[in-house]
Design an enzyme around this catalytic site. Structure first.
Site, PDB file in Angstrom:
ATOM      1  N   ARG D 265      -3.386 -48.166 -58.010  1.00 33.20           N
ATOM      2  CA  ARG D 265      -4.130 -46.932 -57.775  1.00 33.20           C
ATOM      3  C   ARG D 265      -5.587 -47.322 -57.526  1.00 33.20           C
ATOM      4  O   ARG D 265      -6.319 -47.637 -58.463  1.00 33.20           O
ATOM      5  CB  ARG D 265      -4.007 -46.051 -59.017  1.00 33.20           C
ATOM      6  CG  ARG D 265      -4.385 -44.610 -58.825  1.00 33.20           C
ATOM      7  CD  ARG D 265      -4.500 -43.902 -60.171  1.00 33.20           C
ATOM      8  NE  ARG D 265      -5.740 -44.274 -60.843  1.00 33.20           N
ATOM      9  CZ  ARG D 265      -5.917 -44.294 -62.161  1.00 33.20           C
ATOM     10  NH1 ARG D 265      -4.940 -43.967 -62.978  1.00 33.20           N
ATOM     11  NH2 ARG D 265      -7.087 -44.641 -62.677  1.00 33.20           N
ATOM     12  N   HIS D 269      -7.697 -41.528 -61.273  1.00 34.27           N
ATOM     13  CA  HIS D 269      -6.443 -40.824 -61.509  1.00 34.27           C
ATOM     14  C   HIS D 269      -6.457 -39.480 -60.802  1.00 34.27           C
ATOM     15  O   HIS D 269      -5.511 -39.101 -60.128  1.00 34.27           O
ATOM     16  CB  HIS D 269      -6.229 -40.627 -63.007  1.00 34.27           C
ATOM     17  CG  HIS D 269      -5.110 -39.684 -63.322  1.00 34.27           C
ATOM     18  ND1 HIS D 269      -3.791 -40.017 -63.124  1.00 34.27           N
ATOM     19  CD2 HIS D 269      -5.114 -38.408 -63.790  1.00 34.27           C
ATOM     20  CE1 HIS D 269      -3.030 -38.980 -63.477  1.00 34.27           C
ATOM     21  NE2 HIS D 269      -3.810 -38.007 -63.870  1.00 34.27           N
ATOM     22  N   TYR D 278     -12.471 -47.548 -67.925  1.00 29.99           N
ATOM     23  CA  TYR D 278     -11.365 -48.290 -68.533  1.00 29.99           C
ATOM     24  C   TYR D 278     -10.851 -49.479 -67.718  1.00 29.99           C
ATOM     25  O   TYR D 278      -9.888 -50.115 -68.109  1.00 29.99           O
ATOM     26  CB  TYR D 278     -10.213 -47.355 -68.883  1.00 29.99           C
ATOM     27  CG  TYR D 278      -9.719 -46.492 -67.730  1.00 29.99           C
ATOM     28  CD1 TYR D 278      -8.846 -46.981 -66.779  1.00 29.99           C
ATOM     29  CD2 TYR D 278     -10.141 -45.161 -67.609  1.00 29.99           C
ATOM     30  CE1 TYR D 278      -8.397 -46.187 -65.740  1.00 29.99           C
ATOM     31  CE2 TYR D 278      -9.697 -44.349 -66.575  1.00 29.99           C
ATOM     32  CZ  TYR D 278      -8.824 -44.865 -65.640  1.00 29.99           C
ATOM     33  OH  TYR D 278      -8.387 -44.082 -64.620  1.00 29.99           O
TER      34      TYR D 278
HETATM   35  C1  TPP Z   1       4.682 -34.568 -70.121  1.00 24.32           C
HETATM   36  C2  TPP Z   1       3.285 -34.869 -69.687  1.00 24.32           C
HETATM   37  N1  TPP Z   1       2.448 -35.495 -70.525  1.00 24.32           N
HETATM   38  C3  TPP Z   1       1.173 -35.753 -70.174  1.00 24.32           C
HETATM   39  C4  TPP Z   1       0.705 -35.397 -68.946  1.00 24.32           C
HETATM   40  C5  TPP Z   1      -0.750 -35.668 -68.559  1.00 24.32           C
HETATM   41  N2  TPP Z   1      -0.778 -36.666 -67.481  1.00 24.32           N
HETATM   42  C6  TPP Z   1      -0.859 -36.316 -66.196  1.00 24.32           C
HETATM   43  S1  TPP Z   1      -0.715 -37.631 -65.166  1.00 24.32           S
HETATM   44  C7  TPP Z   1      -0.603 -38.705 -66.461  1.00 24.32           C
HETATM   45  C8  TPP Z   1      -0.449 -40.168 -66.210  1.00 24.32           C
HETATM   46  C9  TPP Z   1       0.740 -40.452 -65.353  1.00 24.32           C
HETATM   47  O1  TPP Z   1       0.805 -41.819 -65.115  1.00 24.32           O
HETATM   48  P1  TPP Z   1       1.906 -42.435 -64.173  1.00 24.32           P
HETATM   49  O2  TPP Z   1       3.244 -41.914 -64.535  1.00 24.32           O
HETATM   50  O3  TPP Z   1       1.745 -43.898 -64.203  1.00 24.32           O
HETATM   51  O4  TPP Z   1       1.582 -41.864 -62.711  1.00 24.32           O
HETATM   52  P2  TPP Z   1       0.260 -42.089 -61.861  1.00 24.32           P
HETATM   53  O5  TPP Z   1      -0.715 -41.020 -62.252  1.00 24.32           O
HETATM   54  O6  TPP Z   1      -0.238 -43.445 -62.150  1.00 24.32           O
HETATM   55  O7  TPP Z   1       0.649 -41.915 -60.440  1.00 24.32           O
HETATM   56  C10 TPP Z   1      -0.667 -38.017 -67.674  1.00 24.32           C
HETATM   57  C11 TPP Z   1      -0.614 -38.647 -68.998  1.00 24.32           C
HETATM   58  C12 TPP Z   1       1.606 -34.740 -68.091  1.00 24.32           C
HETATM   59  N3  TPP Z   1       1.242 -34.336 -66.885  1.00 24.32           N
HETATM   60  N4  TPP Z   1       2.875 -34.495 -68.475  1.00 24.32           N
END
Ligand code: TPP
Ligand code: TPP
Ligand code: MG
Ligand code: MG
Lengths: 327, 374, 327, 374
Positions: D265, D269, D278
């Site tokens: 990425r 985010h 971080y």
């Molecule tokens: C069940 C749930 N818990 C927490 C969140 C908050 N949240 C949104 S995106 C994210 C990180 C997701 O990381 P990843 O699966 O690696 O996908 P990326 O954003 O890196 O594409 C979090 C913790 C959420 N959307 N859904």
């Protein structure tokens, strides 16, 4: 003239599922032990044999997976009918139900509306303790986007299940397992549906409106019969649909009686009785002659040995009714 | 009838030979005395399974779940651990309680749900909890105990207690999301914990083949960065070895282990179940030849510490104890009605207090002379 | 004399956590991004640095795992403080909360009582749409064995969090994220606790009892101020603890005012407002001068663009209040 | 600062060389025309990422999530599938919409949440849903879409549509219970489905090393009885190959596949995030050298179908289209207030009807002259 037969609730539900599977080739049944075994309560007995194991099948032991997969099947054009073995075990699927199933139609602007119906035995009275007795209707009633339907006898079970299976909304269909076999009825063997969201007046009366659903219906009828012996004429209403609910019928009744007692098995605080009371006191305020009251399970986990003390019974219902009438 | 899938393809770790012998290097896994203790526990386990099943059929017990056929897996885990190591039971692990010498009366009090049950008759039979013996509370929703073990292990390390947490689950339960989060968290945090799958072939009526398309469940360990092993779950010594090594690794700071014990549920799922509806007699029959009790008996005989007289004597002695203890426990009255309202929170909430007062007033009226219209 | 400082709610919560970590070596903080990053709302900022990554740590992205592991940590003698990143994401952990955490003390006969506190930002007003806005208090209030606490400002946030952390019960601590930064207050820097389950009279009045919690408090106070302009004297009550709740204070207020409006963000049907109305109409029936009413979110998923229409505002609250007073 | 773990240890499937070349056998994976189309989509993707980020900073857009650095993974999946194959997005997969040629205006309508958004402005930006293009509804709770794909695949097979369902998720999301149940169910039912993990190193601030102790996420496939592969997620051709083969297997009845695409990425985010808190600049810097756009450009050049002029021309043309379409979409008024109350269920419930009528009456009064005390 249409044929009838004497069926208990399990048979009535099985009949409804059978007819749906017959009429609708997109209908599929999935859940733990629902296939060859026919479900731990036998509601799906014989259906895998009849419709094959692609349409009636056992799943891995994971409720979140069952509901999640059913949503996907719904998106893909099937009509999944899910069994959750006991309502107490629906909570691993809570996120899929509350955040996904309930909101899918709305959030997609109506582009997708997965037609998932979730059947699950609920409630106490079978010495099931904490985890084979819970009544989770309030959780689902508080979740916009779901229907919550509860039959109270074989006739209602078949008609409401077929009605629910005709509608396109997600439905939580709660089956009062305590009266699965106890309640027998002479019911039509043909296909029929009952309208959803219509309460049923199970007994007419003028002194008090007694509202309940599921396995609390026989209790309320018993209490009403006892009250009759004491000279009181109680109206008993079977709510049938918890969400949406038929406020109109309740209000008409309370306008007449001026009094209402709601009976449910779930813990009292923020149970569905609270909603009915809040809505009725607002809509029928001028007609109230006594506070609206609740006879419910207590605010404790569902007990095992002391279950009979926990569950509303005719005595407790009668006491509340008499107190309201005598107010 | 659906053809049950062939059970357990892979070759698990084994120690006990057909004839009850074992290689010299493994003999030390258990002392002769421990072998006898294990045999006694198995005798008692079988007595209880038979007596409690009967009791249930007579309507004197609400519910029972046998563990016949799985005793080696269950007992082996308890044997390999220290007494302070918490064991998070699924529900079918009576043998752990027996190995830890929890008094029979305390077990019966739970099963009956009488007034002396430490849990006040609040849960169905087999939902044990004995803190004094490091047995946390069993609950029915399957798999919920797995992340608890991961967390307990973390706590033990942080607090320096040296404990290792072990959690049991069935092969059906390994399909739950909690299995995934538990093993993954345990792996990430190197929690001193052990996850022991009792793969007994069935989840109620559902055969193992419906739970997973994988070759084994043990192979999942790699997906969490932990060792995943298969062990012959009917071989007590093999289970003791594998769990013991996992515990040693955990205590050494090397993190958790996934163990899949291959065994068979010889009886019904529970007293509410009839397995003849979903599996063949031949299959069940075939597994009686692998009965872990018979196998351990042969081992006892091979060591020269067990024989038929000893067994008969043990059986008679323990059966007598069971019968008399049961009789005592059945006499104990149920918990007081007041206990229904106690211990939901630390103190009774005002809402519950009002409910209690209203109900108890009615209850007292009732006890004093039948129900009464107010 | 005790020192004070001007803190917003985030700082007040951070302070409470800091002091707890300092005093209680069994306290640990876990959740998604709570470690080095200090949480997406910065409530745990600086704590990992201060107390180390064994006591303040990031977890894998799995709420069920977080709560499940925290329960185990509690059983093992720790005092876990969990952050769920948004209350909308608490549902994957629902089974662990409702079937395990809530029932652990009861079902073990008090042998084990895992001291798990779950903090989570909840509610609307930040343009978060369906999944960054929900108010799940009613689900937890209907679950015996949990405490549900909601602060409405920095002073309450610190005092209630410290109070909740002193108690041995499982607590769902709902933080109204909309006013995380908005509400600033002069609060004591020392350790202090506020009693749980005690409602707070935020404004005295005689014409109507307006009951709310969290981010609805400023709305209610605004409505009360507007009403004052119209000549009405409204009592505003901050419930603070949803479960158990302080019925006594509500009843005393309604005995005086004869009228009550409950305001919450969650959907109306079977929301916590229903419970308060059901209980108050029963306890203060003779004093009621108007139906008890609710101003709430609607029975729809939480919208994105139309959020301002969905959320109760001073106008809607005022309208309901004036209607009740004029009844 | 916590040291970010070294990202991605294993050796994934790769096709594109450093210099943009590929082996002859792989050239046919994409036609020259498709390479150009993919490059155009990437150009557009970058334009959108830049413009929408700006728009958000100006307060004209509520929220945005860039996919810079992950375009090859995202686009590759769409390229390899048939247009009727549903793609269950996580949220960061704009490229799939672009490949499917969903009109820009429809995308902007969603982002803005205006009255022409097919979803009526009900969800935050990036929570797309375009049934006409087989894009089911995105939701924020991560991972919930995974079992949906398993179920959709099942439905497709039963109904004989020939579709394959693909679901994306992040490596963080692979920690959710839904990941486990989805893959396990898909495996057991041999659902024609594909699970594609975009392993971009981070879940918000949380590095991959906190999500799992395993060597890779791909290795989890075995635990579900499915092939699990790692692919270089910055190599469009490799992604196309791996996803294409998985789709062919699924269509042939050989069940699901787990694919872990290793990527990075490059941006924050979301617009609510600042990654400098971080992770180190050097790390991010290192990954710019692996930028999938640069890599595909070199491949286009190697094929002789792409050059700087073409890029400049494409960029100018698309940028112009973006700007003018955005301007149009921003003019569209928000959804009518009435829509708030529509479509929760098939018909409006009596409860909601009452709420609607009460609110709309007040709203009309308000629109007709400020608020009014009744
Ligand atoms: C069940 C749930 N818990 C927490 C969140 C908050 N949240 C949104 S995106 C994210 C990180 C997701 O990381 P990843 O699966 O690696 O996908 P990326 O954003 O890196 O594409 C979090 C913790 C959420 N959307 N859904
Ligand atoms: C969450 C949940 N779903 C369903 C059940 C009902 N149930 C009780 S035991 C069981 C089968 C468990 O099988 P397995 O995990 O293999 O353990 P075994 O009984 O074979 O020891 C099921 C489905 C349950 N207790 N919990
Ligand atoms: Mg099993
Ligand atoms: Mg990621």
């Amino acid at each position: 003239m249409a044929e009838t037969g004497t069926l208990n609730m399990i048979q009535a539900l099985n009949d409804a599922l059978d007819q749906t599977m017959e009429r609708d080739e997109t209908a599929v049944i999935l859940g733990e032990d629902v296939g060859h075994f026919g479900g731990v309560f036998r509601v799906t007995a014989g259906l895998q044999e009849k419709y094959g194991s692609e349409r009636v099948f056992d799943t891995p032991l994971a409720e979140a997976g069952i509901v999640g997969m059913a949503i996907g099947m719904g998106l893909g054009g099937l009509r999944p009918i899910v069994e959750i073995q006991f309502a107490d075990f629906i909570f691993p699927a809570f996120d899929q139900i509350v955040n996904e199933l309930a909101k899918y139609r709305y959030r997609s602007g109506g582009q997708y509306a997965p037609r998932v119906l979730i059947r699950t035995p609920y409630g106490g009275g079978i010495r099931g303790g904490h985890y084979h007795s819970q009544s989770p209707e309030a959780y689902f009633a508080h979740t916009p986007g779901l229907r919550v339907v509860v039959p109270s006898g074989p006739y209602e079970a078949k008609g409401l299940l077929l009605g629910a299976l005709e509608c396109d909304d997600p439905v939580i269909f709660l089956e009062p397992k305590r009266i699965y076999r106890a309640a027998k009825g002479e019911i039509p063997l043909d296909y029929y549906t009952l309208p959803l969201e219509r309460a049923r007046i199970a007994r007419k009366g003028v002194d008090l409106s007694l509202v309940a659903w599921g396995a609390m219906m026989p209790i309320c009828l018993e209490a009403a019969a006892l009250a009759e012996g004491e000279g009181y004429d109680i109206e008993v209403i079977d709510l049938q649909s918890i969400a949406p609910y038929d406020l109109h019928t309740l209000v008409r009744s309370v306008e007449k009686t001026g009094r209402m007692v709601v009976v449910h098995e779930a813990p009292r605080t923020c149970g569905f009785g609270a909603e009915l009371i809040a809505a009725v006191q607002s809509a029928a305020f001028e007609h109230l002659r006594a506070p609206l009251e609740r006879v419910t399970g207590f605010d404790t986990p569902f007990p095992y040995i002391l279950e009979d003390h926990y569950l509303p019974n005719a005595e407790r219902v009668l006491a509340a009714a008499v107190q309201a009438i005598g107010y | 009838m659906t053809e049950p899938s062939p059970i357990h393809s892979a070759a698990p770790i084994q120690i006990l030979g057909e004839d009850g012998s074992c290689a010299d290097e493994h003999r030390g896994l258990l002392s002769d005395e421990q072998v006898v203790q294990a045999l006694e526990a198995m005798v008692l386990n079988r007595i209880l399974d038979r007596r409690l099943l009967m009791l249930q059929r007579q309507g004197r017990l609400g519910f029972w779940m046998t563990s016949r056929g799985e005793e080696a897996t269950i007992l082996g885990a308890a044997v390999a651990l220290e007494p302070e190591d918490p064991i998070f039971l699924s529900y079918r692990e009576l043998g752990c309680l027996l190995w830890r010498q929890i008094p029979l009366a305390m077990i019966f009090n739970q099963l009956i749900g009488n007034g002396r049950d430490v849990c006040l008759g609040r849960q169905m039979p087999v939902h044990y909890c004995y803190r004094e013996w490091s047995i946390p509370s069993v609950s029915a929703p399957v798999g919920t105990q797995l992340p608890h073990a991961a967390g307990f292990g973390y706590a033990a390390r942080l607090r320096g207690t040296g404990q290792v947490a072990l959690a049991f689950c069935g092969e059906g339960t390994a399909s739950q999301g909690d299995f995934h989060t538990a093993l993954n968290f345990a792996g990430v945090f190197a929690s001193p914990s052990i996850f022991l799958i009792r793969n007994n072939g069935y989840a109620i009526s559902t055969p193992e083949s419906v739970q997973t398309a994988a070759e084994s469940l043990a192979v999942r360990g790699e997906g969490y960065g932990l060792p995943g092993l298969q062990v012959d779950g009917n071989d007590l010594l093999a289970v003791v070895k594998v769990v013991g090594e996992a515990a040693a690794r955990a205590r050494a700071g090397d993190g958790p282990t996934l163990i899949e014990a291959l065994t068979y549920r010889m009886g019904a799922h529970s007293t509410a179940d009839d397995p003849s509806a979903y599996r063949s007699d031949e299959e069940a029959e075939a597994w009686t030849r692998l009965d872990p009790f018979e196998r351990l008996k042969r081992h006892g005989a091979w060591r020269g510490v067990w024989n038929e007289e000893l067994e008969a004597e043990t059986h008679a002695r323990l059966d007598q104890r069971v019968v008399s203890t049961l009789a005592e426990c059945e006499k104990i009255p149920p918990p007081r009605v007041e206990t229904l309202f106690e211990g939901v929170l630390e103190t009774v909430s005002p809402q519950l207090e009002a409910q209690r007062d209203e109900y108890l007033a009615m209850h007292r009226r009732r006890s004093e002379g039948g129900y009464e219209v107010p």
